[in-house]
Enzyme design. Structure first.
Site, PDB file in Angstrom:
ATOM      1  N   ASP A 172       0.858  -1.191   0.000  1.00 56.61           N
ATOM      2  CA  ASP A 172       0.000   0.000   0.000  1.00 56.61           C
ATOM      3  C   ASP A 172       0.890   1.236   0.000  1.00 56.61           C
ATOM      4  O   ASP A 172       2.122   1.138   0.084  1.00 56.61           O
ATOM      5  CB  ASP A 172      -0.941   0.010   1.208  1.00 56.61           C
ATOM      6  CG  ASP A 172      -0.209  -0.125   2.533  1.00 56.61           C
ATOM      7  OD1 ASP A 172       0.958   0.317   2.624  1.00 56.61           O
ATOM      8  OD2 ASP A 172      -0.777  -0.695   3.481  1.00 56.61           O
ATOM      9  N   LYS A 195      -4.360   0.189  -1.948  1.00 53.90           N
ATOM     10  CA  LYS A 195      -5.224  -0.610  -1.078  1.00 53.90           C
ATOM     11  C   LYS A 195      -6.437   0.205  -0.666  1.00 53.90           C
ATOM     12  O   LYS A 195      -6.315   1.358  -0.271  1.00 53.90           O
ATOM     13  CB  LYS A 195      -4.442  -1.059   0.169  1.00 53.90           C
ATOM     14  CG  LYS A 195      -5.270  -1.793   1.194  1.00 53.90           C
ATOM     15  CD  LYS A 195      -4.407  -2.290   2.347  1.00 53.90           C
ATOM     16  CE  LYS A 195      -3.881  -1.172   3.212  1.00 53.90           C
ATOM     17  NZ  LYS A 195      -3.142  -1.680   4.394  1.00 53.90           N
TER      18      LYS A 195
END
Length: 301
Positions: A172, A195
């Site tokens: 992420d 994400k």
């Protein structure tokens, strides 16, 4: 001579630091603070031996609600024994993730915890705190506070361990700073994924078809892993693409044994973490970088 006093040192960092400092010609004595728990949940602490004027307190702060009270009591005891300088070595520093109030009435734990610890010690060092909206530790801590980075030792550990065409992945955007630095250290390409978090335990991530690009080995890199759900979701997609060698490395392993098994079932073949928190996956030693911080302070550098 300096004193090392350890609390909850399951990783054995205190003796490692003592031995490392001895190798630099610095004498230290290491002892463990004793913690006695009463049936009603109260605790009593004791520092069994005399201490020097400079004391390095070694206490990693996972499970902080339990450990912080003991740390507070031990620091009071050390002051009473004559310690004039307390330096806190806390390889994992808790309460850095809640750095903003998302809803009215919420506490900003990062700032509150910083005020608490700043009243206990005279200086502090940690490894890769989760600095997101707070740029620097000293923006919230009022004592000299150093954030060391494990990316170089992780990159060195990865060097020579990967076979075939390899890629590093940050799962992420928050992991970008770590995967970028590790990739630069070991000379490998990297990608950072996006994400979408739907809750504490539910995330959605789309992984590009890396097998089609010829990658054979993928290493997932993050600063901390708690539930492991993000890594497991990425690993399953990679294995479905046909990538057989999926690994994961992190600084702080905060997940339990059941999660370790689940991550292996999800297709992560090797898990490695730094010994900032005692864990079965500890492979990478941060003792030298912390030892150098202590040495520099002792030598006035």
């Amino acid at each position: 001579m300096i004193s090392l006093v350890t609390l909850y040192d399951e990783a054995g960092l205190g003796p490692r630091l003592r031995d490392w400092l001895a190798g630099q010609g610095l004498d230290s004595r290491c002892q463990a603070a004793e913690i006695h728990a009463f049936p009603d949940g109260e605790i009593r602490v004791r520092v069994p031996e005399a201490v020097s004027e400079t004391v390095v307190v070694v206490c990693t702060l996972d499970h902080p609600s339990e450990k912080t009270l003991a740390l507070t009591f031990v620091c009071d005891v050390l002051r009473g024994l004559g310690a004039k300088r307390l330096w806190l070595v806390t390889p994992y520093l808790a309460y850095m993730r809640q750095d903003i109030a998302f809803h009215p009435g919420e506490g900003v734990s990062a700032a509150s915890y910083a005020r608490l610890l700043s009243r206990l010690v005279d200086a502090m060092v940690t490894v890769d705190p989760h600095l997101h909206r707070i740029p620097h530790l000293e923006d919230v801590y009022t004592v000299p506070s150093t954030a060391l980075h494990a990316t170089d030792v992780i990159g060195d550990w990865l060097n020579g361990r990967l076979t075939g065409k390899a890629l590093l992945i940050g799962p992420d955007r928050e992991s970008e700073q770590w995967v970028t630095a590790v990739a630069a250290r070991c000379g490998l390409p990297f990608r950072v994924l996006d994400k979408e978090r739907l809750g504490d335990r539910q995330v959605v991530i789309q992984v590009p078809d890396l097998a089609a690009e010829g990658y054979e080995t993928v290493v997932l890199v993050d600063d901390m892993v708690s539930t492991g759900h993000t890594l497991m979701q990425v690993a399953r997609q990679l294995r479905a693409q046909g990538i057989r060698d999926v690994r994961a490395v992190c600084v702080h392993a905060l997940f339990g044994e059941d999660t370790t098994d689940e991550m292996r079932d999800a297709g992560i073949g090797e898990l490695a973490s730094c010994n900032t928190v005692a864990h079965v996956t500890n492979r990478i030693d941060v003792t030298p970088m912390i030892g150098r911080w202590i040495e520099d302070r002792l030598r006035g550098r």
